[in-house]
Design a protein around this motif. Structure first.
Motif, PDB file in Angstrom:
ATOM      1  N   GLN A   1       0.823  -1.204   0.000  1.00  0.00           N
ATOM      2  CA  GLN A   1       0.000   0.000   0.000  1.00  0.00           C
ATOM      3  C   GLN A   1       0.862   1.262   0.000  1.00  0.00           C
ATOM      4  O   GLN A   1       0.555   2.251  -0.676  1.00  0.00           O
ATOM      5  CB  GLN A   1      -0.929   0.001   1.216  1.00  0.00           C
ATOM      6  N   LEU A   2       1.962   1.226   0.763  1.00  0.00           N
ATOM      7  CA  LEU A   2       2.858   2.380   0.802  1.00  0.00           C
ATOM      8  C   LEU A   2       3.455   2.662  -0.570  1.00  0.00           C
ATOM      9  O   LEU A   2       3.551   3.814  -0.995  1.00  0.00           O
ATOM     10  CB  LEU A   2       3.987   2.140   1.815  1.00  0.00           C
ATOM     11  N   ARG A   3       3.857   1.595  -1.272  1.00  0.00           N
ATOM     12  CA  ARG A   3       4.411   1.773  -2.613  1.00  0.00           C
ATOM     13  C   ARG A   3       3.376   2.383  -3.555  1.00  0.00           C
ATOM     14  O   ARG A   3       3.681   3.258  -4.363  1.00  0.00           O
ATOM     15  CB  ARG A   3       4.919   0.441  -3.165  1.00  0.00           C
ATOM     16  N   GLU A   4       2.137   1.927  -3.443  1.00  0.00           N
ATOM     17  CA  GLU A   4       1.078   2.435  -4.306  1.00  0.00           C
ATOM     18  C   GLU A   4       0.789   3.905  -4.005  1.00  0.00           C
ATOM     19  O   GLU A   4       0.650   4.728  -4.915  1.00  0.00           O
ATOM     20  CB  GLU A   4      -0.192   1.587  -4.114  1.00  0.00           C
ATOM     21  N   PHE A   5       0.716   4.240  -2.708  1.00  0.00           N
ATOM     22  CA  PHE A   5       0.455   5.632  -2.340  1.00  0.00           C
ATOM     23  C   PHE A   5       1.625   6.539  -2.744  1.00  0.00           C
ATOM     24  O   PHE A   5       1.422   7.687  -3.141  1.00  0.00           O
ATOM     25  CB  PHE A   5       0.192   5.756  -0.841  1.00  0.00           C
ATOM     26  N   THR A   6       2.852   6.016  -2.622  1.00  0.00           N
ATOM     27  CA  THR A   6       4.015   6.798  -3.044  1.00  0.00           C
ATOM     28  C   THR A   6       3.971   7.071  -4.540  1.00  0.00           C
ATOM     29  O   THR A   6       4.260   8.185  -4.999  1.00  0.00           O
ATOM     30  CB  THR A   6       5.316   6.044  -2.695  1.00  0.00           C
ATOM     31  N   LYS A   7       3.558   6.050  -5.298  1.00  0.00           N
ATOM     32  CA  LYS A   7       3.414   6.220  -6.753  1.00  0.00           C
ATOM     33  C   LYS A   7       2.362   7.277  -7.067  1.00  0.00           C
ATOM     34  O   LYS A   7       2.571   8.150  -7.917  1.00  0.00           O
ATOM     35  CB  LYS A   7       3.030   4.887  -7.389  1.00  0.00           C
ATOM     36  N   GLN A   8       1.218   7.236  -6.370  1.00  0.00           N
ATOM     37  CA  GLN A   8       0.152   8.207  -6.592  1.00  0.00           C
ATOM     38  C   GLN A   8       0.617   9.619  -6.208  1.00  0.00           C
ATOM     39  O   GLN A   8       0.276  10.600  -6.877  1.00  0.00           O
ATOM     40  CB  GLN A   8      -1.089   7.811  -5.801  1.00  0.00           C
ATOM     41  N   ARG A   9       1.380   9.700  -5.109  1.00  0.00           N
ATOM     42  CA  ARG A   9       1.881  11.005  -4.687  1.00  0.00           C
ATOM     43  C   ARG A   9       2.799  11.605  -5.753  1.00  0.00           C
ATOM     44  O   ARG A   9       2.702  12.798  -6.078  1.00  0.00           O
ATOM     45  CB  ARG A   9       2.653  10.860  -3.372  1.00  0.00           C
ATOM     46  N   ARG A  10       3.654  10.779  -6.328  1.00  0.00           N
ATOM     47  CA  ARG A  10       4.566  11.273  -7.361  1.00  0.00           C
ATOM     48  C   ARG A  10       3.799  11.708  -8.600  1.00  0.00           C
ATOM     49  O   ARG A  10       4.146  12.711  -9.236  1.00  0.00           O
ATOM     50  CB  ARG A  10       5.576  10.180  -7.704  1.00  0.00           C
ATOM     51  N   GLN A  11       2.765  10.937  -8.965  1.00  0.00           N
ATOM     52  CA  GLN A  11       1.958  11.314 -10.125  1.00  0.00           C
ATOM     53  C   GLN A  11       1.269  12.647  -9.891  1.00  0.00           C
ATOM     54  O   GLN A  11       1.213  13.496 -10.788  1.00  0.00           O
ATOM     55  CB  GLN A  11       0.925  10.215 -10.411  1.00  0.00           C
ATOM     56  N   LEU A  12       0.762  12.860  -8.676  1.00  0.00           N
ATOM     57  CA  LEU A  12       0.067  14.106  -8.352  1.00  0.00           C
ATOM     58  C   LEU A  12       1.021  15.292  -8.384  1.00  0.00           C
ATOM     59  O   LEU A  12       0.724  16.327  -8.994  1.00  0.00           O
ATOM     60  CB  LEU A  12      -0.595  13.991  -6.974  1.00  0.00           C
TER      61      LEU A  12
END
Length: 297
Positions: free
Chosen positions: A86-97
């Motif tokens: 989940q942390l990896r997924e949220f980190t990916k979303q944060r970078r996209q944002l």
């Protein structure tokens, strides 16, 4: 807004980057009767290009900035309960944002006539990331009074000393300022008084602008050299691969010729084998006949 210095700073840091220094100096002179306020105005530092771009974004689109900060707060609250996936997924979303919002900020800067290099864009994105990772960085960004870009690890080690124009900036929210109408008369203006040192200050501002332009040019030339080296390496690699392909094609043509020769020889060998087998059969038959004749004697 109770603090007049914050009010003045809010106006100053909303100005185009090139207008900051002459407007600041003129305002300091205008308020010279209040020595403390004049000194505070004079002490306001010009923002770096990256900090100015973030300040511009905060004023042009505060709702989008608030969304980024809200997502960062939610991620910080949820971080302790998230597993590694989940942390990896949220980190990916944060970078996209942050990448998406950085693109928006660069567009706004371009509309203001300011070109942002990739280095500046990286600093803008790092600042937005810091605002998502650190509550104090979020407050600094929302103030619209940044003078330098931010960088954070999310470990609470962020040093904001010197990052904002005023110590009271944390907790202050910049005034939203939609993009001005094409008519220059509609653009918010600061009222200035005639300045006898205007020519000297204009030269100083011109020198500062020239130095900044040289810095931007140096960065652009550095990026150009890097991309040119990359192109040259890839061109050399292309030639090498093409040469290898040509060698392989030549080798394939050679092997195909050899295969035809071997096929011909194989056909001849198979014919000879068939003849030899027939001769063996005939010889065996003759031997059997001879053996039978001998046994009859």
């Amino acid at each position: 807004m109770a603090d007049p210095l914050l009010e003045i700073a809010d106006d100053l840091y909303a100005l185009p980057l090139a207008d900051f220094t002459p407007a600041r100096d003129a305002l300091a002179k205008e308020h010279k009767a209040d020595k403390q306020l004049a000194a505070g105005i004079k002490g306001l530092r010009k923002a770096s290009v990256a900090a100015w771009v973030v300040n511009l974004l905060v004023r042009r689109d505060p709702d989008q900035v608030d969304q980024v900060l809200a997502v960062g707060e939610a991620l910080r609250d949820a971080q302790e309960n998230l597993d590694a996936t989940q942390l990896r997924e949220f980190t990916k979303q944060r970078r996209q944002l942050t990448a998406s919002v950085t693109t928006t900020a660069r567009r706004m800067a371009r509309e203001e006539g300011v070109r942002t290099t990739q280095s500046v864009a990286d600093q803008v994105e790092a600042t937005l990331t810091a605002a998502m990772l650190e509550p104090d960085a979020a407050r600094a960004v929302r103030s619209g009074l940044l003078v330098t870009a931010l960088a954070a690890t999310g470990l609470g080690d962020l040093d904001l000393s010197g990052a904002v124009a005023l110590p009271d900036a944390l907790g202050f929210s910049a005034t939203a300022r939609p993009a001005p109408a094409p008519d220059p008369s509609q653009r918010p203006q600061l009222h200035v008084v005639p300045d006898p040192d205007a020519d000297e200050k204009a030269r100083a501002a011109a020198d500062e602008r020239l130095a900044e332009a040289r810095s931007v040019l140096k960065e652009a030339e550095k990026e150009h050299r890097a991309t040119r080296r990359s192109v040259e390496k890839l061109q050399a690699r292309t030639l090498q691969v093409q040469s290898e392909i040509d060698e392989l094609r030549s080798r394939i043509a050679e092997l195909e010729g050899t295969l035809e020769e071997v096929d011909d020889e194989l056909g001849e060998a198979e014919a000879a084998q068939a003849e030899a087998e027939e001769a063996v059969e005939e010889a065996r038959a003759e031997m059997d006949s001879a053996r039978a004749a001998r046994d009859r004697l």
